[in-house]
Design a protein around this motif. Structure first.
Motif, mmCIF file in Angstrom:
data_model
loop_
_atom_site.group_PDB
_atom_site.id
_atom_site.type_symbol
_atom_site.label_atom_id
_atom_site.label_comp_id
_atom_site.label_asym_id
_atom_site.label_seq_id
_atom_site.Cartn_x
_atom_site.Cartn_y
_atom_site.Cartn_z
ATOM 1 N N LEU A 79 0.797 -1.190 0.149
ATOM 2 C CA LEU A 79 0.056 0.101 -0.005
ATOM 3 C C LEU A 79 0.806 1.284 0.244
ATOM 4 N N ALA A 80 1.898 1.078 0.837
ATOM 5 C CA ALA A 80 2.794 2.409 0.791
ATOM 6 C C ALA A 80 3.614 2.707 -0.655
ATOM 7 N N THR A 81 3.803 1.382 -1.304
ATOM 8 C CA THR A 81 4.298 1.535 -2.611
ATOM 9 C C THR A 81 3.318 2.108 -3.734
ATOM 10 N N ALA A 82 1.953 1.775 -3.333
ATOM 11 C CA ALA A 82 1.126 2.505 -4.386
ATOM 12 C C ALA A 82 0.959 3.906 -4.122
ATOM 13 N N LEU A 83 1.125 4.238 -2.841
ATOM 14 C CA LEU A 83 1.101 5.606 -2.689
ATOM 15 C C LEU A 83 2.279 6.454 -3.289
ATOM 16 N N ASP A 84 3.552 5.777 -3.004
ATOM 17 C CA ASP A 84 4.339 6.401 -3.503
ATOM 18 C C ASP A 84 4.630 6.562 -5.084
ATOM 19 N N GLU A 85 4.128 5.537 -5.703
ATOM 20 C CA GLU A 85 3.950 5.336 -7.203
ATOM 21 C C GLU A 85 3.031 6.540 -7.507
ATOM 22 N N THR A 86 2.061 6.688 -7.250
ATOM 23 C CA THR A 86 1.108 7.802 -7.382
ATOM 24 C C THR A 86 1.670 9.105 -7.295
ATOM 25 N N ARG A 95 6.575 18.269 -15.202
ATOM 26 C CA ARG A 95 7.603 18.087 -16.190
ATOM 27 C C ARG A 95 8.761 18.026 -15.484
ATOM 28 N N VAL A 96 8.872 17.307 -14.449
ATOM 29 C CA VAL A 96 10.115 17.140 -13.809
ATOM 30 C C VAL A 96 10.455 15.792 -13.573
ATOM 31 N N ILE A 97 11.676 15.185 -13.201
ATOM 32 C CA ILE A 97 12.017 13.900 -12.678
ATOM 33 C C ILE A 97 12.532 14.159 -11.296
ATOM 34 N N ALA A 98 11.793 13.366 -10.550
ATOM 35 C CA ALA A 98 11.972 13.463 -8.996
ATOM 36 C C ALA A 98 11.909 12.182 -8.177
ATOM 37 N N VAL A 99 12.612 12.008 -7.349
ATOM 38 C CA VAL A 99 12.600 10.656 -6.454
ATOM 39 C C VAL A 99 12.140 10.884 -5.220
ATOM 40 N N THR A 100 11.645 10.058 -4.554
ATOM 41 C CA THR A 100 11.378 10.271 -3.024
ATOM 42 C C THR A 100 12.378 10.523 -2.124
ATOM 43 N N GLY A 101 12.167 11.582 -1.431
ATOM 44 C CA GLY A 101 13.256 11.970 -0.196
ATOM 45 C C GLY A 101 12.558 11.522 0.990
ATOM 46 N N ARG A 102 11.265 11.436 1.365
ATOM 47 C CA ARG A 102 10.677 11.030 2.359
ATOM 48 C C ARG A 102 9.210 10.794 2.245
ATOM 49 N N LEU A 103 8.623 9.681 2.880
ATOM 50 C CA LEU A 103 7.444 9.376 2.725
ATOM 51 C C LEU A 103 6.888 8.859 3.969
ATOM 52 N N GLU A 104 5.641 9.654 4.598
ATOM 53 C CA GLU A 104 5.105 9.154 5.718
ATOM 54 C C GLU A 104 3.791 8.677 5.424
ATOM 55 N N THR A 105 3.363 7.479 5.742
ATOM 56 C CA THR A 105 2.160 6.858 5.647
ATOM 57 C C THR A 105 1.450 6.412 6.802
ATOM 58 N N ASP A 106 0.046 6.608 6.521
ATOM 59 C CA ASP A 106 -0.916 6.328 7.655
ATOM 60 C C ASP A 106 -1.689 5.448 7.089
ATOM 61 N N ALA A 152 4.554 13.298 1.628
ATOM 62 C CA ALA A 152 5.885 12.971 0.855
ATOM 63 C C ALA A 152 6.611 14.285 0.479
ATOM 64 N N LEU A 153 7.859 14.125 0.334
ATOM 65 C CA LEU A 153 8.759 15.042 -0.228
ATOM 66 C C LEU A 153 9.453 14.565 -1.316
ATOM 67 N N PHE A 154 9.540 14.858 -2.499
ATOM 68 C CA PHE A 154 10.239 14.486 -3.454
ATOM 69 C C PHE A 154 11.344 15.387 -3.830
ATOM 70 N N VAL A 155 12.364 14.965 -4.408
ATOM 71 C CA VAL A 155 13.415 15.857 -5.019
ATOM 72 C C VAL A 155 13.812 15.730 -6.375
ATOM 73 N N GLU A 156 13.898 17.036 -6.973
ATOM 74 C CA GLU A 156 14.052 16.728 -8.474
ATOM 75 C C GLU A 156 15.474 16.351 -8.761
ATOM 76 N N VAL A 157 15.721 15.473 -9.822
ATOM 77 C CA VAL A 157 16.890 15.112 -10.156
ATOM 78 C C VAL A 157 17.045 14.898 -11.785
#
Length: 191
Positions: A79-86, A95-106, A152-157
């Motif tokens: 379920l956390a993966t589904a949220l992260d993917e979305t 229109r940026v490429i970004a990666v997960t920096g932090r994900l807090e799930t409830d 979540a916090l994503f970081v552009e790369v």
């Protein structure tokens, strides 16, 4: 929510990129072997995302027996993966490429096998390379009860992040696909 997920006062509201897909348009897989959205992963989520209004996306995936943790229920990590993917699909709207920096799930309720999880994510703020966002996963329909949520916090790369850090075999296979490179490079913005 942790302070790392709280945008600073000088963060700006997100702006949908003029070349972002139109609302309702399918976003497709960013990589065929991605566990979250790829069609070539036999046990993956095969999550299907669509562009939403503003800087948002919607997605769905069906929880299969391959996704269970406790008998008959979805594994929390899935379920956390589904949220992260979305949340990651929001890059299409900026229109940026970004990666997960932090994900807090409830997790607020169990998700049985066979459930279609309806996901919605939106960018809440942008500060430099940092992208702040939130998502919910509902059961029983897009307006159904919330089963999971995340901030979540994503970081552009740049695409080189993946080229420099991925396994050479997979990178070479992806680089052999001209559509894959074209899509990735289209998201890079020259400063």
């Amino acid at each position: 929510m942790s302070t790392a997920l709280t945008p600073p006062a000088e963060a700006r509201p997100p702006v949908r990129h003029p070349d972002a897909p139109a609302p309702g348009e399918p976003l497709g897989s960013h990589y065929a072997y991605c566990f979250g959205c790829g069609g070539n992963q036999p046990h993956g989520l095969r999550l299907e995302a669509r562009a939403g209004e503003g800087v948002s996306v919607t997605a769905e995936f069906t929880v299969t027996p391959d996704h269970q943790g406790a008998p008959g229920l979805a594994h929390g990590g899935v379920l956390a993966t589904a949220l992260d993917e979305t949340l990651g699909a929001l890059g299409w709207m900026l229109r940026v490429i970004a990666v997960t920096g932090r994900l807090e799930t409830d997790f607020t309720r169990p998700v049985p096998i066979g459930t279609v999880l309806h996901l919605q994510a939106e960018v809440t703020a942008v500060h430099g390379r940092k992208i702040y966002s939130t998502a919910t996963g509902r059961i029983g329909g897009p307006e159904g009860p919330v089963a999971v949520r995340a901030d979540a916090l994503f970081v552009e790369v740049k695409v080189d992040h993946f080229v420099d850090n991925g396994r050479p075999e997979e990178i070479q296979a992806a680089m052999a696909d001209p559509d894959q490179i074209r899509r990735a490079r289209a998201f890079e913005v020259n400063p």
